[in-house]
Design an enzyme around this catalytic site. Structure first.
Site, PDB file in Angstrom:
ATOM      1  N   ASP A   9       0.856  -1.182   0.000  1.00  0.00           N
ATOM      2  CA  ASP A   9       0.000   0.000   0.000  1.00  0.00           C
ATOM      3  C   ASP A   9       0.892   1.232   0.000  1.00  0.00           C
ATOM      4  O   ASP A   9       2.089   1.153   0.294  1.00  0.00           O
ATOM      5  CB  ASP A   9      -0.931   0.025   1.218  1.00  0.00           C
ATOM      6  CG  ASP A   9      -1.918   1.191   1.170  1.00  0.00           C
ATOM      7  OD1 ASP A   9      -2.592   1.342   0.132  1.00  0.00           O
ATOM      8  OD2 ASP A   9      -1.995   1.961   2.140  1.00  0.00           O
ATOM      9  N   SER A  10       0.290   2.367  -0.304  1.00  0.00           N
ATOM     10  CA  SER A  10       1.048   3.612  -0.310  1.00  0.00           C
ATOM     11  C   SER A  10       1.368   4.092   1.106  1.00  0.00           C
ATOM     12  O   SER A  10       2.190   4.984   1.286  1.00  0.00           O
ATOM     13  CB  SER A  10       0.265   4.697  -1.052  1.00  0.00           C
ATOM     14  OG  SER A  10      -0.983   4.922  -0.428  1.00  0.00           O
ATOM     15  N   TYR A  41      -1.008   8.792  -3.022  1.00  0.00           N
ATOM     16  CA  TYR A  41      -1.041   8.512  -4.457  1.00  0.00           C
ATOM     17  C   TYR A  41      -2.216   9.210  -5.149  1.00  0.00           C
ATOM     18  O   TYR A  41      -2.165   9.508  -6.343  1.00  0.00           O
ATOM     19  CB  TYR A  41      -1.207   7.007  -4.696  1.00  0.00           C
ATOM     20  CG  TYR A  41       0.050   6.177  -4.561  1.00  0.00           C
ATOM     21  CD1 TYR A  41       1.261   6.723  -4.149  1.00  0.00           C
ATOM     22  CD2 TYR A  41       0.010   4.821  -4.859  1.00  0.00           C
ATOM     23  CE1 TYR A  41       2.397   5.943  -4.022  1.00  0.00           C
ATOM     24  CE2 TYR A  41       1.136   4.031  -4.741  1.00  0.00           C
ATOM     25  CZ  TYR A  41       2.334   4.584  -4.330  1.00  0.00           C
ATOM     26  OH  TYR A  41       3.443   3.797  -4.220  1.00  0.00           O
ATOM     27  N   GLY A  42      -3.286   9.421  -4.424  1.00  0.00           N
ATOM     28  CA  GLY A  42      -4.564   9.779  -5.044  1.00  0.00           C
ATOM     29  C   GLY A  42      -4.636  11.117  -5.733  1.00  0.00           C
ATOM     30  O   GLY A  42      -5.602  11.394  -6.445  1.00  0.00           O
ATOM     31  N   CYS A  72      -4.406  -1.216  -2.269  1.00  0.00           N
ATOM     32  CA  CYS A  72      -4.562   0.217  -2.520  1.00  0.00           C
ATOM     33  C   CYS A  72      -5.469   0.359  -3.734  1.00  0.00           C
ATOM     34  O   CYS A  72      -5.125  -0.100  -4.832  1.00  0.00           O
ATOM     35  CB  CYS A  72      -3.191   0.846  -2.787  1.00  0.00           C
ATOM     36  SG  CYS A  72      -3.243   2.577  -3.318  1.00  0.00           S
ATOM     37  N   ASN A  73      -6.626   0.959  -3.542  1.00  0.00           N
ATOM     38  CA  ASN A  73      -7.565   1.134  -4.646  1.00  0.00           C
ATOM     39  C   ASN A  73      -6.984   2.000  -5.757  1.00  0.00           C
ATOM     40  O   ASN A  73      -7.177   1.718  -6.945  1.00  0.00           O
ATOM     41  CB  ASN A  73      -8.857   1.768  -4.124  1.00  0.00           C
ATOM     42  CG  ASN A  73      -9.663   0.842  -3.253  1.00  0.00           C
ATOM     43  OD1 ASN A  73     -10.516   0.102  -3.710  1.00  0.00           O
ATOM     44  ND2 ASN A  73      -9.397   0.874  -1.958  1.00  0.00           N
ATOM     45  N   THR A  74      -6.253   3.036  -5.387  1.00  0.00           N
ATOM     46  CA  THR A  74      -5.672   3.925  -6.382  1.00  0.00           C
ATOM     47  C   THR A  74      -4.640   3.194  -7.233  1.00  0.00           C
ATOM     48  O   THR A  74      -4.664   3.273  -8.468  1.00  0.00           O
ATOM     49  CB  THR A  74      -5.023   5.142  -5.696  1.00  0.00           C
ATOM     50  OG1 THR A  74      -6.009   5.853  -4.950  1.00  0.00           O
ATOM     51  CG2 THR A  74      -4.407   6.075  -6.725  1.00  0.00           C
ATOM     52  N   GLU A 150      -2.371   9.326   7.612  1.00  0.00           N
ATOM     53  CA  GLU A 150      -0.940   9.130   7.787  1.00  0.00           C
ATOM     54  C   GLU A 150      -0.397   9.888   8.999  1.00  0.00           C
ATOM     55  O   GLU A 150       0.611   9.491   9.576  1.00  0.00           O
ATOM     56  CB  GLU A 150      -0.192   9.559   6.516  1.00  0.00           C
ATOM     57  CG  GLU A 150      -0.415   8.631   5.320  1.00  0.00           C
ATOM     58  CD  GLU A 150       0.153   7.248   5.538  1.00  0.00           C
ATOM     59  OE1 GLU A 150       1.254   7.133   6.107  1.00  0.00           O
ATOM     60  OE2 GLU A 150      -0.520   6.263   5.151  1.00  0.00           O
ATOM     61  N   THR A 183      -8.322   2.186   1.271  1.00  0.00           N
ATOM     62  CA  THR A 183      -8.068   1.467   2.522  1.00  0.00           C
ATOM     63  C   THR A 183      -7.733   2.411   3.671  1.00  0.00           C
ATOM     64  O   THR A 183      -7.965   2.078   4.832  1.00  0.00           O
ATOM     65  CB  THR A 183      -6.937   0.435   2.332  1.00  0.00           C
ATOM     66  OG1 THR A 183      -5.787   1.064   1.756  1.00  0.00           O
ATOM     67  CG2 THR A 183      -7.403  -0.701   1.439  1.00  0.00           C
ATOM     68  N   HIS A 184      -7.225   3.589   3.366  1.00  0.00           N
ATOM     69  CA  HIS A 184      -6.984   4.574   4.423  1.00  0.00           C
ATOM     70  C   HIS A 184      -8.277   5.002   5.108  1.00  0.00           C
ATOM     71  O   HIS A 184      -8.281   5.383   6.279  1.00  0.00           O
ATOM     72  CB  HIS A 184      -6.287   5.818   3.853  1.00  0.00           C
ATOM     73  CG  HIS A 184      -4.817   5.672   3.633  1.00  0.00           C
ATOM     74  ND1 HIS A 184      -4.300   5.088   2.503  1.00  0.00           N
ATOM     75  CD2 HIS A 184      -3.753   6.035   4.385  1.00  0.00           C
ATOM     76  CE1 HIS A 184      -2.975   5.108   2.555  1.00  0.00           C
ATOM     77  NE2 HIS A 184      -2.614   5.676   3.694  1.00  0.00           N
TER      78      HIS A 184
END
Length: 210
Positions: A9-10, A41-42, A72-74, A150, A183-184
Protein backbone atom coordinates in the site's frame (compact mmCIF):
# COMPACT_ATOMS: atom_id res chain seq x y z
CA UNK A 1 12.02 -21.75 2.93
CA UNK A 2 8.37 -20.81 3.37
CA UNK A 3 7.36 -18.18 0.82
CA UNK A 4 5.46 -15.12 2.01
CA UNK A 5 2.43 -13.26 0.72
CA UNK A 6 3.28 -9.65 -0.08
CA UNK A 7 0.88 -6.85 0.79
CA UNK A 8 1.52 -3.41 -0.67
CA UNK A 9 0.00 0.00 0.00
CA UNK A 10 1.05 3.61 -0.31
CA UNK A 11 0.94 3.94 3.48
CA UNK A 12 -0.88 2.60 6.53
CA UNK A 13 -4.17 1.88 4.77
CA UNK A 14 -3.16 -1.62 3.75
CA UNK A 15 -2.66 -2.63 7.38
CA UNK A 16 -6.43 -3.13 7.51
CA UNK A 17 -6.10 -5.58 4.62
CA UNK A 18 -3.20 -7.32 6.36
CA UNK A 19 -5.40 -7.67 9.45
CA UNK A 20 -8.11 -9.35 7.39
CA UNK A 21 -5.53 -11.64 5.75
CA UNK A 22 -4.17 -12.69 9.14
CA UNK A 23 -7.69 -13.61 10.23
CA UNK A 24 -8.48 -15.50 7.02
CA UNK A 25 -5.08 -17.17 6.47
CA UNK A 26 -3.37 -17.22 9.87
CA UNK A 27 -0.81 -19.87 8.91
CA UNK A 28 0.71 -17.76 6.14
CA UNK A 29 3.72 -15.47 6.51
CA UNK A 30 3.47 -11.90 5.23
CA UNK A 31 5.71 -9.14 3.91
CA UNK A 32 4.18 -5.65 4.19
CA UNK A 33 5.47 -2.77 2.08
CA UNK A 34 4.26 0.80 2.71
CA UNK A 35 5.47 3.43 0.24
CA UNK A 36 5.48 6.22 2.81
CA UNK A 37 8.00 8.21 0.75
CA UNK A 38 5.39 8.91 -1.93
CA UNK A 39 2.05 8.87 -0.12
CA UNK A 40 -0.56 10.09 -1.02
CA UNK A 41 -1.04 8.51 -4.46
CA UNK A 42 -4.56 9.78 -5.04
CA UNK A 43 -3.60 13.25 -6.26
CA UNK A 44 -0.65 12.22 -8.44
CA UNK A 45 -0.46 11.47 -12.15
CA UNK A 46 -1.05 8.00 -13.58
CA UNK A 47 2.47 7.43 -14.94
CA UNK A 48 4.01 8.60 -11.68
CA UNK A 49 1.88 6.19 -9.66
CA UNK A 50 2.67 3.28 -11.99
CA UNK A 51 6.38 3.98 -11.53
CA UNK A 52 6.16 3.96 -7.75
CA UNK A 53 4.06 0.81 -7.68
CA UNK A 54 6.30 -0.99 -10.17
CA UNK A 55 9.37 -0.25 -8.03
CA UNK A 56 7.63 -1.56 -4.91
CA UNK A 57 6.30 -4.71 -6.53
CA UNK A 58 9.68 -5.38 -8.13
CA UNK A 59 11.31 -5.16 -4.71
CA UNK A 60 8.80 -7.62 -3.24
CA UNK A 61 9.25 -10.04 -6.14
CA UNK A 62 13.00 -10.01 -5.45
CA UNK A 63 12.14 -11.14 -1.91
CA UNK A 64 10.56 -14.26 -3.45
CA UNK A 65 6.98 -13.65 -2.35
CA UNK A 66 4.53 -16.16 -3.81
CA UNK A 67 1.67 -13.68 -4.36
CA UNK A 68 1.04 -9.98 -3.86
CA UNK A 69 -2.03 -8.06 -2.76
CA UNK A 70 -2.09 -4.48 -4.00
CA UNK A 71 -4.01 -3.19 -0.98
CA UNK A 72 -4.56 0.22 -2.52
CA UNK A 73 -7.57 1.13 -4.65
CA UNK A 74 -5.67 3.93 -6.38
CA UNK A 75 -2.72 1.72 -7.33
CA UNK A 76 -5.07 -1.03 -8.48
CA UNK A 77 -7.08 1.32 -10.67
CA UNK A 78 -4.06 2.55 -12.64
CA UNK A 79 -1.48 -0.24 -12.47
CA UNK A 80 -2.97 -3.70 -11.92
CA UNK A 81 -3.08 -4.64 -15.61
CA UNK A 82 0.51 -3.54 -16.15
CA UNK A 83 1.70 -5.44 -13.06
CA UNK A 84 -0.04 -8.67 -14.06
CA UNK A 85 1.51 -8.45 -17.50
CA UNK A 86 5.01 -7.91 -16.16
CA UNK A 87 5.30 -10.23 -13.17
CA UNK A 88 4.76 -13.97 -13.22
CA UNK A 89 3.09 -14.38 -9.84
CA UNK A 90 -0.53 -13.90 -8.74
CA UNK A 91 -1.28 -10.22 -8.11
CA UNK A 92 -4.58 -9.33 -6.48
CA UNK A 93 -6.04 -5.84 -6.41
CA UNK A 94 -8.58 -3.79 -4.49
CA UNK A 95 -11.57 -2.01 -5.94
CA UNK A 96 -14.47 -0.16 -4.28
CA UNK A 97 -17.10 -2.67 -3.14
CA UNK A 98 -19.85 -1.17 -5.27
CA UNK A 99 -21.48 -4.46 -6.24
CA UNK A 100 -22.66 -5.57 -2.77
CA UNK A 101 -23.72 -2.01 -1.94
CA UNK A 102 -25.91 -1.70 -5.04
CA UNK A 103 -27.28 -5.22 -4.62
CA UNK A 104 -28.86 -4.39 -1.25
CA UNK A 105 -29.55 -0.67 -1.64
CA UNK A 106 -33.25 -1.06 -0.69
CA UNK A 107 -34.35 1.63 -3.08
CA UNK A 108 -31.91 4.20 -1.73
CA UNK A 109 -28.72 5.68 -3.10
CA UNK A 110 -25.13 4.51 -2.63
CA UNK A 111 -22.21 6.85 -2.02
CA UNK A 112 -18.68 5.85 -3.04
CA UNK A 113 -15.84 7.83 -1.47
CA UNK A 114 -12.29 7.42 -2.77
CA UNK A 115 -9.27 9.31 -4.05
CA UNK A 116 -9.64 11.48 -7.18
CA UNK A 117 -7.54 9.02 -9.22
CA UNK A 118 -9.67 5.99 -8.29
CA UNK A 119 -12.90 7.81 -9.16
CA UNK A 120 -11.75 9.00 -12.58
CA UNK A 121 -10.11 5.80 -13.84
CA UNK A 122 -11.72 3.41 -16.34
CA UNK A 123 -11.67 0.47 -13.91
CA UNK A 124 -14.35 2.04 -11.72
CA UNK A 125 -16.30 3.39 -14.67
CA UNK A 126 -16.47 -0.11 -16.14
CA UNK A 127 -17.60 -1.52 -12.81
CA UNK A 128 -20.38 1.07 -12.55
CA UNK A 129 -21.51 0.32 -16.11
CA UNK A 130 -21.81 -3.33 -15.10
CA UNK A 131 -23.62 -3.01 -11.77
CA UNK A 132 -25.24 0.44 -11.52
CA UNK A 133 -28.08 -0.03 -14.01
CA UNK A 134 -30.44 2.26 -12.06
CA UNK A 135 -27.81 5.01 -11.60
CA UNK A 136 -28.05 5.09 -7.81
CA UNK A 137 -24.32 5.60 -7.17
CA UNK A 138 -22.79 8.96 -6.31
CA UNK A 139 -19.02 9.50 -6.31
CA UNK A 140 -17.24 11.80 -3.88
CA UNK A 141 -13.45 12.34 -3.83
CA UNK A 142 -11.95 12.91 -0.38
CA UNK A 143 -8.24 13.53 -1.06
CA UNK A 144 -7.43 15.06 2.33
CA UNK A 145 -8.35 11.91 4.28
CA UNK A 146 -5.17 10.09 3.29
CA UNK A 147 -2.82 12.74 4.77
CA UNK A 148 -5.04 12.87 7.86
CA UNK A 149 -4.69 9.09 8.24
CA UNK A 150 -0.94 9.13 7.79
CA UNK A 151 -0.71 11.70 10.59
CA UNK A 152 -2.90 9.55 12.83
CA UNK A 153 -5.76 12.07 12.80
CA UNK A 154 -8.94 10.02 12.62
CA UNK A 155 -11.57 11.86 14.65
CA UNK A 156 -10.13 15.30 15.32
CA UNK A 157 -12.22 18.48 14.94
CA UNK A 158 -10.36 19.19 11.69
CA UNK A 159 -11.34 15.81 10.23
CA UNK A 160 -14.95 16.22 11.33
CA UNK A 161 -15.14 19.73 9.85
CA UNK A 162 -13.65 18.54 6.54
CA UNK A 163 -16.09 15.66 6.20
CA UNK A 164 -19.08 17.74 7.27
CA UNK A 165 -18.24 20.30 4.59
CA UNK A 166 -17.73 17.68 1.86
CA UNK A 167 -20.95 15.83 2.70
CA UNK A 168 -23.00 19.02 3.12
CA UNK A 169 -24.06 19.07 -0.54
CA UNK A 170 -25.83 15.70 -0.14
CA UNK A 171 -28.94 14.62 1.73
CA UNK A 172 -27.34 11.82 3.75
CA UNK A 173 -30.73 10.34 4.59
CA UNK A 174 -31.04 9.25 0.95
CA UNK A 175 -28.27 6.65 1.30
CA UNK A 176 -28.29 3.00 2.25
CA UNK A 177 -24.53 2.48 2.01
CA UNK A 178 -21.24 4.33 2.16
CA UNK A 179 -18.54 2.51 0.18
CA UNK A 180 -15.04 3.20 1.46
CA UNK A 181 -13.04 3.11 -1.75
CA UNK A 182 -9.64 3.67 -0.15
CA UNK A 183 -8.07 1.47 2.52
CA UNK A 184 -6.98 4.57 4.42
CA UNK A 185 -10.64 5.49 4.88
CA UNK A 186 -11.27 2.44 7.07
CA UNK A 187 -9.72 4.32 9.99
CA UNK A 188 -12.48 6.94 9.90
CA UNK A 189 -15.48 4.68 10.47
CA UNK A 190 -16.27 6.18 13.86
CA UNK A 191 -16.34 9.66 12.32
CA UNK A 192 -18.51 8.53 9.41
CA UNK A 193 -20.93 7.04 11.94
CA UNK A 194 -21.41 10.49 13.48
CA UNK A 195 -22.61 11.83 10.12
CA UNK A 196 -24.69 8.97 8.75
CA UNK A 197 -27.73 7.18 10.11
CA UNK A 198 -26.98 3.99 12.10
CA UNK A 199 -28.75 1.89 9.45
CA UNK A 200 -26.35 3.00 6.70
CA UNK A 201 -23.90 0.22 5.82
CA UNK A 202 -20.20 1.10 5.81
CA UNK A 203 -18.66 -1.22 3.22
CA UNK A 204 -14.87 -1.30 3.11
CA UNK A 205 -14.07 -4.17 0.76
CA UNK A 206 -11.27 -5.64 2.88
CA UNK A 207 -12.85 -9.08 2.76
CA UNK A 208 -12.56 -9.30 -1.01
CA UNK A 209 -10.03 -8.55 -3.75
CA UNK A 210 -10.21 -8.79 -7.54
Amino acid sequence: MKLKIGIFDSGIGGITVLHQALRSLPKEDYLYFADVDHVPYGTKGKEEIVGYVDDAIGFMVEKNVKAIVVACNTATSVAIGYLRGKYGIPILGMEPAVKPAVRKNNGKRVMVIATPVTLREEKLKNLLTEVDERHVVDLLPLPRLVPFAERGEFNTPEVEAYLAAEFSRYCLGDYSALVLGCTHFNYFKDTFRKLFSPDVDLIDGCSGTS
